[in-house]
Design an enzyme around this catalytic site. Structure first.
Site, PDB file in Angstrom:
ATOM      1  N   ASP A   1       0.847  -1.193   0.000  1.00 55.29           N
ATOM      2  CA  ASP A   1       0.000   0.000   0.000  1.00 55.29           C
ATOM      3  C   ASP A   1       0.881   1.240   0.000  1.00 55.29           C
ATOM      4  O   ASP A   1       1.982   1.220  -0.552  1.00 55.29           O
ATOM      5  CB  ASP A   1      -0.938  -0.053   1.227  1.00 55.29           C
ATOM      6  CG  ASP A   1      -2.252   0.670   0.996  1.00 55.29           C
ATOM      7  OD1 ASP A   1      -2.218   1.882   0.734  1.00 55.29           O
ATOM      8  OD2 ASP A   1      -3.315   0.039   1.083  1.00 55.29           O
TER       9      ASP A   1
ATOM     10  N   HIS B   1      -3.786   6.122   3.527  1.00 53.68           N
ATOM     11  CA  HIS B   1      -4.446   4.924   2.982  1.00 53.68           C
ATOM     12  C   HIS B   1      -3.839   3.634   3.531  1.00 53.68           C
ATOM     13  O   HIS B   1      -4.554   2.736   4.004  1.00 53.68           O
ATOM     14  CB  HIS B   1      -4.322   4.992   1.456  1.00 53.68           C
ATOM     15  CG  HIS B   1      -5.147   4.016   0.699  1.00 53.68           C
ATOM     16  ND1 HIS B   1      -4.723   2.729   0.439  1.00 53.68           N
ATOM     17  CD2 HIS B   1      -6.364   4.134   0.111  1.00 53.68           C
ATOM     18  CE1 HIS B   1      -5.662   2.106  -0.268  1.00 53.68           C
ATOM     19  NE2 HIS B   1      -6.657   2.936  -0.482  1.00 53.68           N
TER      20      HIS B   1
ATOM     21  N   SER C   1     -11.071  -0.416  -1.132  1.00 49.29           N
ATOM     22  CA  SER C   1      -9.805  -0.451  -0.402  1.00 49.29           C
ATOM     23  C   SER C   1     -10.010  -0.762   1.074  1.00 49.29           C
ATOM     24  O   SER C   1      -9.113  -1.279   1.728  1.00 49.29           O
ATOM     25  CB  SER C   1      -9.099   0.902  -0.493  1.00 49.29           C
ATOM     26  OG  SER C   1      -8.558   1.094  -1.762  1.00 49.29           O
TER      27      SER C   1
END
Ligand SMILES: *[C@@H]1O[C@H](CO)[C@@H](O)[C@H](O)[C@H]1NC(C)=O
Ligand SMILES: *[C@@H]1O[C@H](CO)[C@@H](O)[C@H](O)[C@H]1NC(C)=O
Ligand SMILES: *[C@@H]1O[C@H](CO)[C@@H](O)[C@H](O)[C@H]1NC(C)=O
Ligand SMILES: *[C@@H]1O[C@H](CO)[C@@H](O)[C@H](O)[C@H]1NC(C)=O
Ligand SMILES: *[C@@H]1O[C@H](CO)[C@@H](O)[C@H](O)[C@H]1NC(C)=O
Ligand SMILES: *[C@@H]1O[C@H](CO)[C@@H](O)[C@H](O)[C@H]1NC(C)=O
Length: 680
Positions: free
Chosen positions: A52, A116, A443
C-alpha cells in the site's frame, strides 16, 4: 471499522432511530467476530503483508506492548530510512520507487504520507485501541481482524500511483520474507491479460508459496464488467454497508429539518447562522455567472456576500470554494446523492435534490433566512448489508465463466488509523490532523477480508490459499438480492463470515497445477503461461477452451445471446469437517434452468478425503438475461457448503472463453500507461 456506537440520550425526530448496543469496532461485530473471542486461533504467528502507501509506525494501532519477538519464520527487514522504525507488532517494512514517483510532501521511507496504507493495515491487523475516534465521532475501541497478528508493510504506492515493477518486486519480497496473507487494495481501471498484470502475476507467485492474496474489486461500480483483480487465484472483495450510518441534519429557521449524508464532526452548538444560495453570490468581478456559482466551485463565490454564512450549493464539492470565500458551512444537494458519507473540511451535509430544493425555496422566500447544520450522529441502517453503489460489478470482463467479485465485506464509512500528516477530508488542502479517520472504498473492504483470511490461516496454518478462500466463500452470509439488483455480480458468494469460515465442512481446493491447467484451457501457450508462473510450466494436451473445470467454489456460465443454456462443471470437495460425514446436494434453480448434480450424495470416512462431482446445467434459448441466480449447497446436517450458480448472456459470436471479453478490446494495455497503476 473500529468503532463503538455510544448510546446517546437524544430523540431523533426525523427518522426512527433503532438503538444499537454498545459495541467495539462495529464492522467486525457486524460480521459476527466479537472482541472477546470464545475461540482464539494462535494469531501471534501470523504475518499479514500489506502492499500500500506505507504506514505510520507510531500509531497506537501498531504499538507492540506485550508482543513477543517475531516468529522464527520471519525473514524480512525493516528499511529504517528517514526516522522509520519497526517493532514486534510492525515487524517489517520496505519501500519501492523504481519509477521515481516520490513527491515533495512524501517520505523516502516506508512512512505513509497518504493515510491509505495506515488505514488498511490497521483494518486488517491493528491491535485494540480504546478511545479512538474521528474528531469525537464514532468513539470506541479500534481494532483489526487479527489484533494479535504481525504486520509487514511494502510501500508500493505514492500519491501519483503505484508502479507495476514495484508491485511485482513487493510480492516477491513478501513471499521470501515469510508473510502468511497478502492484502492489496490497489488495481487498474482497465482489465489486462493476466500475463500483463503485475497483481495477477505477483499473486500467482504468492499462491505457489501457499499465500493467499486478498484484493479490492475496484470503485468503478455500478457499471457492469467494472470489476478488477479478477484472476481465480486471488480473493476479490466487493464493498457493502454495515448497520451504522453517519447522518448530518440541517435545521432551518422555520423548524424544517432535513437529513443528509456527511461525516460532520463540527458542532455549531445549535446556533443558527444566515443562509445564502451560491447562485445568488457569484464573484462578478472575476467574471463568474450565477450558473457557475450555484455549485460553489473554487473561485466562484463573492466573499462579501458569503462571509460568515452557511452556503447552499447544487452539486457535490470538496468545500474549497466556500472556505476561500470565508463561508461558515456548506449545505449541498446532488442528484447523484451518495449512499455513503464523506468528510469535509467545514460544517457540511449532502442532501438529496428534493430536500435541497426545499432548502433553496426557504432561502429564496424568507427575509433573513437562517439555519444550522448539526454534528453527525450515527444511526442504525436496517438495510445493511447492501453493496454500495461504487463497488465494482461483475461479470468478469476477461474470463466470463469465473464469477467475480468473490465476496463482499464492510468498506463503507470505516474508522481506522490514519497518517497524522495527511488531510482527513476530501479537501486536499485540509490542515486538520487526526490519528483515526473514517473513509469508504473497496480499499477498506479488502483488508477486512484479509483479516478474516488471516483468522482462518491462524486456525489452520496448513491450509492452502485456495482452501482458505473456499472456506470464506462457501460460508459467506447470504445477501438479499432484493436490495442488490446486480445480485452475485455485486456480492459474489455473499458477505464474509470469519467465524463460519473456520468450520466450512468441505473445501474446494486447487493447487498451482490446477491454475496452470485453467490457463492452458483458456488458450495460453507455454510462453504466455511462463510470464504468469515464473517457472518452466508448459501447456500441452487438449484444451477445453473453457473455465468450467477449475475447482472454483462458485459457478458461472456465460451464454451467447439467443443460444440455449448448456454447461458442465467438474468439481471436487475435500472433507475438513468430521471424519465420517455424508453430504447431500441441495439445488436451487429458477425455472429457466435445469441443474443436475451427480452424484448427489457424498460420503466421507476420513478427514482430507476428496470426492468429485459433476454439475450439468441446461435450459432453453435465452436472450438479454443480465443474471439468472441459483445455488448448489452440500449439507450434512451441520454444515452448509453453499456456492452460487449464475447464468447470463453475452454477445453472440463471441468466443466466450479465451480471456478476451467484449469491452476489453478498447482498453489500453497497462504498459501504455507508463507502468503506473491506478490506485483504488
Ligand atoms: C522521528 O520521529 C519522532 C516521532 O514522530 C519525532 O519525535 C522525532 O522528532 C523524529 N526525528 C526526526 C529526525 O525526524
Ligand atoms: C461551540 O461551543 C464550543 C465549546 O463551548 C466552542 O469552542 C465553539 O467555538 C462553539 N462553536 C460555535 C460555532 O459557536
Ligand atoms: C473574486 O475573485 C478574485 C479572483 O479569484 C479574488 O481575488 C477576489 O477576492 C474575489 N472577490 C470576492 C469579493 O470574493
Ligand atoms: C503465445 O501467445 C501469445 C499471445 O497470444 C502470442 O503473441 C505468441 O506468439 C504465442 N507464442 C507461441 C510460441 O505460439
Ligand atoms: C485430444 O483430442 C483428440 C481429438 O478430439 C482426441 O482424439 C484425443 O483423445 C484427445 N486427447 C486427450 C488426452 O484427451
Ligand atoms: C467412521 O465409520 C466407520 C465405518 O462406519 C467406523 O469404523 C469408524 O469407527 C468411524 N470413525 C469415527 C471417527 O467415527
Amino acid at each position: 471499522l473500529f468503532v463503538v456506537i455510544t448510546e446517546k440520550d437524544r430523540v431523533v425526530s426525523v427518522l426512527p432511530n433503532t438503538k444499537l448496543q454498545l459495541h467495539t469496532t462495529r464492522s467486525w461485530e457486524f460480521m459476527g467476530l466479537p472482541q472477546n473471542r470464545f475461540y482464539l486461533p494462535p494469531e501471534r504467528d501470523i504475518i499479514v503483508g500489506v502492499l500500500d502507501t506505507g504506514i505510520w509506525p507510531e500509531s497506537e494501532s501498531f504499538n507492540d506492548d506485550g508482543f513477543s519477538a517475531p516468529p522464527a519464520k520471519w525473514k524480512g527487514i525493516c528499511q529504517t530510512a528517514s526516522n522509520f522504525s519497526c517493532n514486534n507488532k510492525l515487524i517489517g517494512a520496505r519501500y519501492y520507487n523504481s519509477e521515481d514517483l516520490y513527491g515533495v510532501k512524501e517520505f523516502k521511507s516506508p512512512r505513509d504520507s497518504e493515510g491509505h496504507g495506515t488505514h488498511t493495515s490497521s483494518t486488517a491487523a491493528g491491535r485494540d485501541v480504546a478511545g479512538a475516534s474521528y474528531l469525537g465521532l464514532a468513539q470506541g475501541i479500534a481494532r483489526g481482524g487479527v489484533p494479535q497478528a504481525r504486520i509487514a508493510v511494502y510501500k508500493v504506492c505514492w500519491s501519483s500511483g503505484c508502479a507495476m515493477a514495484d508491485i511485482l518486486a513487493a510480492f516477491d519480497d513478501a513471499v521470501a520474507d515469510g508473510v502468511d496473507i497478502i492484502s492489496l487494495s490497489v488495481g487498474s481501471d482497465f482489465p489486462a491479460q493476466y500475463f500483463d498484470d503485475p497483481i495477477a502475476i505477483g499473486a500467482f507467485h504468492a499462491m505457489q508459496h501457499g499465500i493467499l492474496t486478498s484484493n479490492s474489486a475496484g470503485n468503478s461500480g455500478p457499471r457492469p464488467r467494472s470489476v478488477s483483480n479478477i484472476v481465480p487465484w486471488t480473493l476479490t472483495v466487493a464493498t457493502s454497508t454495515i448497520d451504522r450510518k453517519f447522518v448530518s441534519q440541517v435545521v432551518l429557521g422555520n423548524g424544517q429539518t432535513f437529513t443528509g449524508n456527511a461525516i460532520n464532526p463540527f458542532d455549531l452548538n445549535g446556533t443558527s447562522f444566515p443562509l445564502i444560495y451560491g447562485g445568488s453570490a457569484p464573484n462578478v468581478s472575476a467574471g463568474v455567472s450565477a450558473d457557475f456559482s450555484r455549485s460553489c466551485r473554487t473561485g466562484s463565490l463573492n466573499s462579501y456576500k458569503v462571509q460568515g454564512k452557511i452556503v447552499f450549493c447544487y452539486d457535490f464539492e470538496d468545500g474549497h470554494g466556500v472556505i476561500e470565500a470565508h463561508g461558515l458551512g456548506n449545505i449541498m444537494a446532488d442528484s447523484a446523492h451518495s449512499d455513503f458519507a464523506i468528510s469535509y473540511p467545514l460544517p457540511s451535509t449532502l442532501l438529496n435534490i428534493e430536500d435541497g430544493e426545499k432548502v433553496l425555496d426557504y432561502i429564496q422566500t424568507t427575509d433573513n433566512p437562517i439555519g444550522t447544520i448539526l454534528a453527525s450522529d450515527t444511526w442504525k441502517d436496517a438495510s445493511a448489508p447492501r453493496v454500495i453503489s461504487f463497488s465494482s460489478r461483475g461479470p468478469n470482463p476477461l474470463t466470463p465463466d469465473i464469477l467475480k467479485p468473490d465476496v463482499t465485506a464492510p468498506g463503507v464509512d470505516i474508522l481506522a488509523a490514519w497518517s497524522p500528516v495527511a488531510p482527513p477530508s476530501i479537501y486536499h488542502e485540509d490542515t486538520t490532523r487526526v490519528k483515526y479517520n473514517i473513509i469508504s472504498g473497496t480499499s477498506m473492504s479488502c483488508p477486512h477480508a484479509s483479516g478474516a483470511a488471516a483468522f482462518v490461516k491462524a486456525a489452520y496454518p496448513d491450509w492452502s490459499p485456495t482452501a482458505i478462500k473456499s472456506a470464506l466463500m462457501t460460508t459467506a452470509y447470504v445477501m438479499d438480492a432484493r436490495k442488490n439488483k446486480d445480485a452475485e455480480f455485486a456480492y459474489g458468494s455473499g458477505h464474509i463470515n470469519p467465524l463460519g469460515a473456520i468450520d466450512p465442512g468441505l473445501v474446494y481446493d486447487a493447487s498451482e497445477k490446477d491454475y496452470v491447467e485453467f490457463l492452458c484451457n483458456l488458450g495460453y501457450n507455454s510462453s504466455t503461461l511462463r510470464l504468469v508462473t515464473g517457472d518452466s510450466s508448459t501447456c500441452s494436451g487438449n484444451r477445453t477452451g473453457n473455465a468450467w473445470d477449475l475447482n472454483y467454489p462458485s459457478f458461472a456460465l456465460s451464454i451467447p445471446d439467443g443460444q440455449s443454456i448448456k454447461g458442465t462443471f467438474q468439481r471436487r470437495v475435500t472433507n475438513v469437517g468430521s471424519p465420517n460425514s455424508t453430504y447431500y446436494a441441495t439445488v436451487y434453480a429458477p425455472s429457466l434452468l435445469q441443474v443436475f448434480v451427480e452424484p448427489s450424495v457424498l460420503s466421507f470416512s476420513s478427514k482430507g478425503e476428496t470426492k468429485s462431482f459433476t454439475v450439468k446445467v441446461s435450459g432453453g434459448v435465452i436472450a438479454q438475461q443480465p443474471i439468472i441466480s441459483g445455488y448448489i449447497a452440500w449439507k450434512d446436517g451441520v454444515h452448509v457448503v453453499r456456492s452460487p450458480l449464475v447464468v447470463y448472456t453475452v454477445l453472440p459470436n463471441d468466443p466466450i472463453p479465451i480471456g478476451k471479453a467484449p469491452g476489453s478490446f478498447e482498453s489500453p494495455p497497462m504498459r501504455h500507461r507508463n507502468g503506473i497503476f491506478g490506485h483504488i
